[in-house]
Motif scaffolding. Sequence first.
Motif, PDB file in Angstrom:
ATOM      1  N   PHE A  77       0.750  -1.230  -0.070  1.00  0.00           N
ATOM      2  CA  PHE A  77      -0.018  -0.420   0.210  1.00  0.00           C
ATOM      3  C   PHE A  77       0.642   0.986  -0.025  1.00  0.00           C
ATOM      4  O   PHE A  77       1.712   1.493   0.441  1.00  0.00           O
ATOM      5  CB  PHE A  77      -0.852  -0.070   1.445  1.00  0.00           C
ATOM      6  CG  PHE A  77      -1.326  -0.990   1.567  1.00  0.00           C
ATOM      7  CD1 PHE A  77      -2.905  -1.539   0.835  1.00  0.00           C
ATOM      8  CD2 PHE A  77      -1.174  -2.122   2.310  1.00  0.00           C
ATOM      9  CE1 PHE A  77      -3.424  -2.381   1.183  1.00  0.00           C
ATOM     10  CE2 PHE A  77      -2.038  -3.192   2.891  1.00  0.00           C
ATOM     11  CZ  PHE A  77      -3.181  -3.486   2.095  1.00  0.00           C
ATOM     12  N   GLU A  78      -0.192   2.160  -0.707  1.00  0.00           N
ATOM     13  CA  GLU A  78       1.089   3.563  -0.578  1.00  0.00           C
ATOM     14  C   GLU A  78       0.236   4.805   0.177  1.00  0.00           C
ATOM     15  O   GLU A  78      -1.494   4.738  -0.664  1.00  0.00           O
ATOM     16  CB  GLU A  78       1.634   3.700  -1.924  1.00  0.00           C
ATOM     17  CG  GLU A  78       2.536   3.314  -1.950  1.00  0.00           C
ATOM     18  CD  GLU A  78       3.585   4.038  -3.252  1.00  0.00           C
ATOM     19  OE1 GLU A  78       3.385   5.341  -3.768  1.00  0.00           O
ATOM     20  OE2 GLU A  78       3.820   3.176  -4.743  1.00  0.00           O
ATOM     21  N   VAL A  79       0.556   4.529   1.308  1.00  0.00           N
ATOM     22  CA  VAL A  79      -1.007   5.429   2.413  1.00  0.00           C
ATOM     23  C   VAL A  79      -0.573   6.738   2.983  1.00  0.00           C
ATOM     24  O   VAL A  79       0.415   6.821   2.979  1.00  0.00           O
ATOM     25  CB  VAL A  79      -1.392   4.097   2.581  1.00  0.00           C
ATOM     26  CG1 VAL A  79      -2.692   3.015   2.566  1.00  0.00           C
ATOM     27  CG2 VAL A  79      -1.015   3.752   3.849  1.00  0.00           C
ATOM     28  N   VAL A 110      -2.933   5.383   9.783  1.00  0.00           N
ATOM     29  CA  VAL A 110      -2.127   4.625   8.230  1.00  0.00           C
ATOM     30  C   VAL A 110      -3.934   3.139   7.965  1.00  0.00           C
ATOM     31  O   VAL A 110      -3.699   2.816   8.913  1.00  0.00           O
ATOM     32  CB  VAL A 110      -0.944   4.025   7.619  1.00  0.00           C
ATOM     33  CG1 VAL A 110      -0.210   5.075   7.078  1.00  0.00           C
ATOM     34  CG2 VAL A 110      -0.879   2.832   8.766  1.00  0.00           C
ATOM     35  N   VAL A 111      -4.782   3.678   7.148  1.00  0.00           N
ATOM     36  CA  VAL A 111      -5.594   2.672   7.156  1.00  0.00           C
ATOM     37  C   VAL A 111      -5.374   1.955   5.999  1.00  0.00           C
ATOM     38  O   VAL A 111      -4.761   2.515   4.616  1.00  0.00           O
ATOM     39  CB  VAL A 111      -6.485   3.164   6.827  1.00  0.00           C
ATOM     40  CG1 VAL A 111      -8.060   2.689   6.670  1.00  0.00           C
ATOM     41  CG2 VAL A 111      -7.096   4.408   8.104  1.00  0.00           C
ATOM     42  N   LEU A 112      -5.308  -0.038   5.844  1.00  0.00           N
ATOM     43  CA  LEU A 112      -4.399  -0.579   5.031  1.00  0.00           C
ATOM     44  C   LEU A 112      -5.930  -1.010   4.453  1.00  0.00           C
ATOM     45  O   LEU A 112      -6.901  -1.871   5.140  1.00  0.00           O
ATOM     46  CB  LEU A 112      -3.310  -0.855   5.161  1.00  0.00           C
ATOM     47  CG  LEU A 112      -2.216  -0.403   6.344  1.00  0.00           C
ATOM     48  CD1 LEU A 112      -1.182  -1.740   6.774  1.00  0.00           C
ATOM     49  CD2 LEU A 112      -1.684   0.923   4.988  1.00  0.00           C
ATOM     50  N   PRO A 113      -6.221  -1.118   3.480  1.00  0.00           N
ATOM     51  CA  PRO A 113      -7.606  -2.097   2.881  1.00  0.00           C
ATOM     52  C   PRO A 113      -6.964  -3.245   2.566  1.00  0.00           C
ATOM     53  O   PRO A 113      -6.824  -3.880   1.237  1.00  0.00           O
ATOM     54  CB  PRO A 113      -7.857  -1.182   1.345  1.00  0.00           C
ATOM     55  CG  PRO A 113      -6.537  -0.336   1.260  1.00  0.00           C
ATOM     56  CD  PRO A 113      -5.802  -0.647   2.281  1.00  0.00           C
ATOM     57  N   ASP A 159      13.367   1.003   5.958  1.00  0.00           N
ATOM     58  CA  ASP A 159      12.550   2.789   5.365  1.00  0.00           C
ATOM     59  C   ASP A 159      12.257   1.683   3.916  1.00  0.00           C
ATOM     60  O   ASP A 159      13.108   1.465   2.883  1.00  0.00           O
ATOM     61  CB  ASP A 159      13.466   3.376   4.920  1.00  0.00           C
ATOM     62  CG  ASP A 159      13.153   4.570   4.613  1.00  0.00           C
ATOM     63  OD1 ASP A 159      11.933   4.763   4.798  1.00  0.00           O
ATOM     64  OD2 ASP A 159      12.963   5.307   4.001  1.00  0.00           O
ATOM     65  N   LEU A 160      10.974   1.700   3.879  1.00  0.00           N
ATOM     66  CA  LEU A 160      10.343   0.921   1.850  1.00  0.00           C
ATOM     67  C   LEU A 160       9.509   2.278   1.190  1.00  0.00           C
ATOM     68  O   LEU A 160       9.277   3.049   0.416  1.00  0.00           O
ATOM     69  CB  LEU A 160       9.177   0.199   2.093  1.00  0.00           C
ATOM     70  CG  LEU A 160       9.219  -1.460   3.167  1.00  0.00           C
ATOM     71  CD1 LEU A 160       7.790  -1.401   3.257  1.00  0.00           C
ATOM     72  CD2 LEU A 160      10.477  -1.522   2.480  1.00  0.00           C
ATOM     73  N   GLY A 161       9.860   4.047   2.111  1.00  0.00           N
ATOM     74  CA  GLY A 161       9.702   4.876   1.219  1.00  0.00           C
ATOM     75  C   GLY A 161       8.559   6.161   1.817  1.00  0.00           C
ATOM     76  O   GLY A 161       7.732   5.235   2.483  1.00  0.00           O
ATOM     77  N   LEU A 172       2.917   7.355   3.054  1.00  0.00           N
ATOM     78  CA  LEU A 172       4.103   5.636   3.060  1.00  0.00           C
ATOM     79  C   LEU A 172       4.441   4.906   2.353  1.00  0.00           C
ATOM     80  O   LEU A 172       2.672   4.330   2.046  1.00  0.00           O
ATOM     81  CB  LEU A 172       4.528   5.982   4.987  1.00  0.00           C
ATOM     82  CG  LEU A 172       4.096   6.297   5.952  1.00  0.00           C
ATOM     83  CD1 LEU A 172       3.817   6.314   7.722  1.00  0.00           C
ATOM     84  CD2 LEU A 172       5.247   7.235   5.546  1.00  0.00           C
ATOM     85  N   VAL A 173       4.808   3.579   2.037  1.00  0.00           N
ATOM     86  CA  VAL A 173       4.783   3.056   1.248  1.00  0.00           C
ATOM     87  C   VAL A 173       5.163   1.812   2.647  1.00  0.00           C
ATOM     88  O   VAL A 173       5.708   1.501   3.290  1.00  0.00           O
ATOM     89  CB  VAL A 173       6.235   2.331   0.718  1.00  0.00           C
ATOM     90  CG1 VAL A 173       6.166   0.711   0.249  1.00  0.00           C
ATOM     91  CG2 VAL A 173       6.318   3.137  -0.596  1.00  0.00           C
ATOM     92  N   VAL A 174       3.715   1.216   3.066  1.00  0.00           N
ATOM     93  CA  VAL A 174       3.258   0.392   3.780  1.00  0.00           C
ATOM     94  C   VAL A 174       3.263  -1.083   3.022  1.00  0.00           C
ATOM     95  O   VAL A 174       2.137  -1.281   2.846  1.00  0.00           O
ATOM     96  CB  VAL A 174       2.490   0.533   4.525  1.00  0.00           C
ATOM     97  CG1 VAL A 174       1.754  -0.486   5.831  1.00  0.00           C
ATOM     98  CG2 VAL A 174       2.509   1.757   5.996  1.00  0.00           C
TER      99      VAL A 174
END
Length: 218
Positions: A77-79, A110-113, A159-161, A172-174
């Motif tokens: 995800f990018e959130v 962060v909200v991840l679908p 750190d993914l971005g 954030l890239v999660v």
Amino acid sequence: MTSTELSTAADVVDWRRRVHALYRAVRETAEPRQAHEAWRRGRDQLLASHPASPLLGEHRAGFSGLAVAEYDERYRFEVAVTEPDPSLPSAFKASTATDGDVPFARLGTVVLPAPEGEVRLDVWRLASYGGGIFLPVKDAAPDSYGGGRYVLDTIKGSDLGTTRADDGTVTLVVDLNFAYNPSCAYDPEWACPLPQQGNRTAVPLPVGEQHRGAWVDY
């Protein structure tokens, strides 16, 4: 400082340097699946042979690699980081044997679908020297480490971005495929910050490093 202490400190510096380099390569690799495979191999090499590895000595000789789930793009995800739940604590301190009480301040959520359901996770800032973003998670997958896993720990290189828009929005890239067990999963002498209430979910996240990877095949 003794020669042993100096050697240990140098080993930790080299470990951090290698982890930072590994994640830099991840961010620079356009294809996430390829980046994930390189990350998995790199971590296996570090844990197997580096003098600062958290693996106990008796576990290194037979180490055949961590148990990491196959990459699943549905968990990337990018959130944007949004306002946190005001009913939850805005700070916590993690007690460690080496660094004393380490303070963390909550930055947002962060909200991840995720495929199995929506996951809401608090994003933390290391509120001491060095700073850094910290994103742990404790989920309901049966093979997840019971103490929780880390997705981001930027002060230590994980750190993914991160991007920041002109309006101040931080994205954030999660990628939960990169969730990994903290050092205390391998060595009980380590004391690791564990997920707080806002980083625990009843949704199973069957990707990333698996709990059995900390104990089987060593």
